[in-house]
Design an enzyme around this catalytic site. Structure first.
Site, PDB file in Angstrom:
ATOM      1  N   GLY A  41     -28.809   7.374  15.817  1.00 47.77           N
ATOM      2  CA  GLY A  41     -28.801   8.743  16.328  1.00 47.77           C
ATOM      3  C   GLY A  41     -27.739   8.932  17.395  1.00 47.77           C
ATOM      4  CG  ASP A  42     -28.251  12.060  20.229  1.00 45.42           C
ATOM      5  OD1 ASP A  42     -29.154  11.231  20.055  1.00 45.42           O
ATOM      6  OD2 ASP A  42     -28.414  13.119  20.865  1.00 45.42           O
ATOM      7  CG  ASP A  81     -35.455  13.877  15.223  1.00 50.22           C
ATOM      8  OD1 ASP A  81     -36.552  13.822  14.649  1.00 50.22           O
ATOM      9  OD2 ASP A  81     -35.159  13.158  16.191  1.00 50.22           O
ATOM     10  NE  ARG A 119     -34.912  12.830  19.419  1.00 45.71           N
ATOM     11  CZ  ARG A 119     -33.781  12.577  20.078  1.00 45.71           C
ATOM     12  NH1 ARG A 119     -33.820  12.219  21.331  1.00 45.71           N
ATOM     13  NH2 ARG A 119     -32.622  12.672  19.469  1.00 45.71           N
ATOM     14  CB  VAL A 129     -46.991   9.779   7.728  1.00 39.75           C
ATOM     15  CG1 VAL A 129     -46.901  11.276   7.978  1.00 39.75           C
ATOM     16  CG2 VAL A 129     -47.128   9.538   6.237  1.00 39.75           C
ATOM     17  CB  THR A 157     -30.432  24.257 -15.892  1.00 38.05           C
ATOM     18  OG1 THR A 157     -30.398  23.170 -16.823  1.00 38.05           O
ATOM     19  CG2 THR A 157     -29.054  24.406 -15.265  1.00 38.05           C
ATOM     20  CG  ASN A 190     -25.571  22.927 -18.185  1.00 36.50           C
ATOM     21  OD1 ASN A 190     -26.426  23.514 -17.518  1.00 36.50           O
ATOM     22  ND2 ASN A 190     -25.562  22.941 -19.506  1.00 36.50           N
ATOM     23  N   GLY A 232     -29.891  16.300 -19.893  1.00 38.86           N
ATOM     24  CA  GLY A 232     -28.686  16.914 -19.342  1.00 38.86           C
ATOM     25  C   GLY A 232     -27.769  17.521 -20.397  1.00 38.86           C
ATOM     26  CD  GLU A 283     -30.501  15.434 -23.579  1.00 42.63           C
ATOM     27  OE1 GLU A 283     -31.584  15.124 -24.102  1.00 42.63           O
ATOM     28  OE2 GLU A 283     -30.315  16.527 -23.019  1.00 42.63           O
TER      29      GLU A 283
END
Length: 770
Positions: free
Chosen positions: A112-113, A160, A204, A293, A521, A525, A567, A622
């Site tokens: 982080g920062d 964050d 934060r 969590v 979709t 595409n 796809g 496919e």
């Protein structure tokens, strides 16, 4: 690459505050593998800056195999620890000594920062630290010369998303996944019991997680630190909750950011809000604090790809660094990798805190960046504004076209509610263009789209039928229901259908109304947009399935899995899933291949499987090749791998179209739906002549798409030239530039095309703050 790193590259996890997030391992893996690919020696620093100070076994060489099978792991395998020692000059001197002894002059820091600011301070003191070490006799003059300057590049790892200059930090998307899983589970019980739930999320002093969660679940209210509620918000909140119940809703959801406060800087907690609602309204109210969590779990597909792209970009930045180059962070803006001066980003991040402390809340929102600002303005539009008394007498119809996908309903909900706040009448068209031709049209109200954001599929119903043969019936329905504008949400069929309606304008005046196509979709595409609603959810489904498939072989002998993805002719899903699940190859139509390429792939995998690597993954789109089918590739690998590995094949099928939408698709769908109605509202004003709507210019029929860094409207007619209609794909696709990364990370010796490499941008100038 034409040259390699002459010194060693070191990878360090976050260090000043001990936080780790999902997606860090993807960044570690990519940095190690691309570093090795360029000829550098790569070292891990275990336990963050503490490991840098302590040295010894904490700084170890990294190998190709040492980062195998870690993409799906949360947290960071190299560890992260709080480090007070690094805050002192004595500690930094020890760290410098450890690096010099190993000949390390390139440092990649993920954190982080605080961690990144510490890295910059280390770099700026480097010369002074070396002088002290020479003086103390810890290093020789020659060693000091060889390590005369330190290059630093940072990657921001934080749930964050509070680091200014980047749209998304590593870990944020995964945290949103954890939050939305909980929200979905909670709303089902809240609905059953007619409860009000208050959820407190992390962040934060940044309200990003809370804001996006509120958008993604259609919350009634959100408290964020950047924009505290107005005075007397308590009455306003209670009034809004009562209105929601009055419209027939059985639950209320309120999201509270952990840093939320009122206009006087007094904290607002979830318990405080719970007590208020219970006492004032008497509602059955529960508060849930999600806590840690949010930091854990499996990284989302987006975080894995983001971490991988950032890792590659970090090595590129180090390769090109000179003693005069400022320390930079690699980041993402839209879908583009960018490099930003580290201290400018830190400065703007501090400016946000300062603006909040001084009560300049509008400035705080702007300083957070365009993405945050857009989320806030969309939330405000959708927050329960009273529909205007005066109606516009405008009827806007919404239809879904093509195959269903997750996120369609979020777009419909946002469009309906924004339309109502604009004073329009919103109409639902069931079953696509066929339904429009048959007159399956009914009004939609504010309440009728309640709870739609988190629902998969298409509530309106959708069909693939195109309008060309139904133009007369469609024009009659438009006249019958007095439709003034159309929103078409769908895939390639929606794009082609929009074009057919525009062509029909020559013959039927009823079709001379503004229309907008929103790409939705799993195939991603649709010409005119880098992303489609639904593709992120499908990508996560494929990624999680590939994780499980690979895990199924744990403890068995060496095994290779051949997985077929959807796809159509578009290889987006196969390529991006290849990056997020660590595939050895991804076969797609756009990157044509022959028997020689297949032979190279098989031999490469056979050699790899003779090492400690035990699992291989091959993805196949496919329709990548009519003859090299999934069965053919499975048989080829099975035959050639005899004695080394065995094979299994999986066709994922329609599970890729189902499921609840990911946080990205909910948020993206919501923003697209809202923006489309606002655009139509303006376009209708332009097209209003002599008491009626008449729109026949090319710019009155557009695709709303994400292009690089912005949502833009592009005329359908212009996009015709950019389209391969035979294969139903755009002629140029941005993600093809990521394919070399896939090959390098799978250990192929190829040239990494750096023609699109990111240059250093200035965030302060960019944000107009000077």
């Amino acid at each position: 690459l034409t040259h390699s790193l002459t010194h060693s590259l070191t990878l360090c996890g976050s260090g000043l505050r001990s936080f780790c997030v999902a997606g860090m391992n993807a960044a570690v893996r990519a940095t190690v593998r691309v570093g090795l690919y360029t000829g550098a020696k790569v070292f891990f620093v275990h336990e963050g800056y503490q490991g840098l100070v302590d040295g010894g076994d904490n700084i170890r060489p990294a190998s190709w195999e040492s980062v195998s099978m870690m993409l799906q792991l949360g947290g960071t395998v190299i560890g992260s620890a709080r480090c007070q020692d690094f805050r002192t000059k004595e500690g930094r001197t020890k760290a410098a000594c450890n690096l010099v002894k190993l000949g390390i002059t390139n440092l990649c820091v993920i954190g982080g920062d605080g961690s990144l600011t510490g890295a910059n301070q280390f770099r700026s003191e480097w010369g002074e630290l070396l002088a002290d070490l020479v003086k103390a006799g810890k290093i020789t003059v020659d060693e000091a010369k060889r390590s005369s300057h330190l290059n630093i590049v940072g990657m921001v790892g934080s749930i964050d998303n509070d680091f200014c200059g980047t749209d998304m930090t590593i870990g944020t998307d995964s945290a949103l996944h954890r939050i939305i899983e909980v929200v979905d589970a909670i709303t089902t019980t809240a609905q059953s019991h007619q409860r009000t739930f208050i959820l407190e999320v992390m962040g934060r002093h940044c309200g990003y997680l809370a804001l996006v969660t509120a958008l993604a679940c259609g919350a009634d209210w959100v408290f964020i630190p950047e924009m505290p509620p107005e005075e007397h918000w308590e009455e306003h909140l209670c009034r809004r909750l009562m209105e929601t119940r009055g419209r027939g809703s059985r639950l209320n959801v309120i999201i509270v950011a952990e840093g939320a406060m009122d206009r006087h800087g007094k904290p607002i907690s979830s318990d405080m809000v719970k007590n208020l609602v219970s006492k004032k309204l008497g509602y059955d109210t529960r508060a849930t604090i999600l806590g840690h969590v949010q930091r854990g779990g499996t990284p989302s597909a987006f975080d894995r790809i983001l971490g991988s792209r950032m890792g590659v970009e970090a090595v590129m930045a180090l390769l090109e660094a000179t003693p005069d180059t400022p320390a930079c962070v690699v980041s993402l803006s839209g879908n583009m990798a960018v490099r930003l001066p580290l201290m400018e980003c830190v400065q703007v991040t501090k400016d946000v805190t300062k603006a909040m402390a001084e009560g300049r809340f509008d400035d705080a929102i702007k300083l957070r960046g365009k993405s945050f600002e857009n989320n806030w303005s969309t939330y405000r539009l959708l927050a329960h504004v009273h529909p205007p008394e005066a109606k516009s007498n405008i009827n806007i119809a919404i239809l879904n076209v093509g195959a269903p996908c997750a996120g369609m309903n979020a777009a419909v909900r946002a469009a309906v509610r924004i339309g109502i706040t604009q004073g329009h009448h919103m109409l639902a068209v069931h079953d696509g263009f066929e339904g429009l031709a048959c007159g399956l049209v009914e009004p939609l109200t504010w309440a009728s789209v309640g709870g739609w954001t988190g629902k998969g599929g298409s509530h309106l119903g959708t069909k693939r039928t195109l309008p060309a043969n139904l133009i007369e019936e469609i024009s009659l329905s438009i006249a019958k229901f007095n439709i003034h504008a159309l929103i078409i949400i769908g895939g390639f069929e929606a794009f082609v259908g929009g074009l057919e309606l525009v062509t029909g304008r020559e013959k039927y005046e009823e079709l001379c109304i503004p229309l907008v196509v929103i790409p939705a979709t799993v195939s991603n595409n649709v010409p005119g947009s880098d992303f489609s609603i639904g593709a992120d959810t499908a990508l996560n489904t494929i990624t999680m399935t590939c994780d499980r498939i690979k895990q199924s072989a744990a403890g068995t002998k060496r095994r290779v899995f051949i997985v077929e993805t959807m796809g159509g002719y578009c290889g987006y899903l196969a390529t991006m899933a290849g990056l997020s699940s660590g595939a050895d190859a991804a076969y797609i139509f756009e990157d044509s291949f022959n028997i020689h390429d297949l032979e190279i792939n098989v031999e490469h995998l056979v050699e790899k499987m003779k090492t400690t690597v035990k699992r291989g993954l091959i993805l196949r789109n496919e329709k990548c090749n009519a003859n090299y089918t999934t069965d053919f590739i499975f048989n080829l690998y099975s035959e050639e791998g005899k004695g080394v590995f065995d094979c299994r094949k999986n066709v994922l099928g329609h599970m890729q179209q189902g499921g609840t939408p990911s946080p990205f698709d909910r948020n993206f769908g919501t923003k697209m739906g809202a923006k489309s109605v606002l655009w139509l509202t303006e376009k209708l004003k332009e097209c209003y002549r002599h008491g009626r709507i008449f729109a026949n210019t090319p710019d009155s029929a557009c695709v709303l798409g994400m292009r690089k860094r912005a949502l833009v409207f592009q005329p359908l007619a212009e996009l015709k030239e950019e389209t391969d209609f035979e294969h139903r794909i755009p002629k140029t696709q941005w993600w093809l530039k990521l394919r070399p990364i896939l090959k390098i990370l799978a250990k192929y010796k190829i040239n990494l095309d750096t023609s699109e490499k990111a240059s250093l941008e200035h965030i302060i100038k960019k944000k107009g703050l000077v």
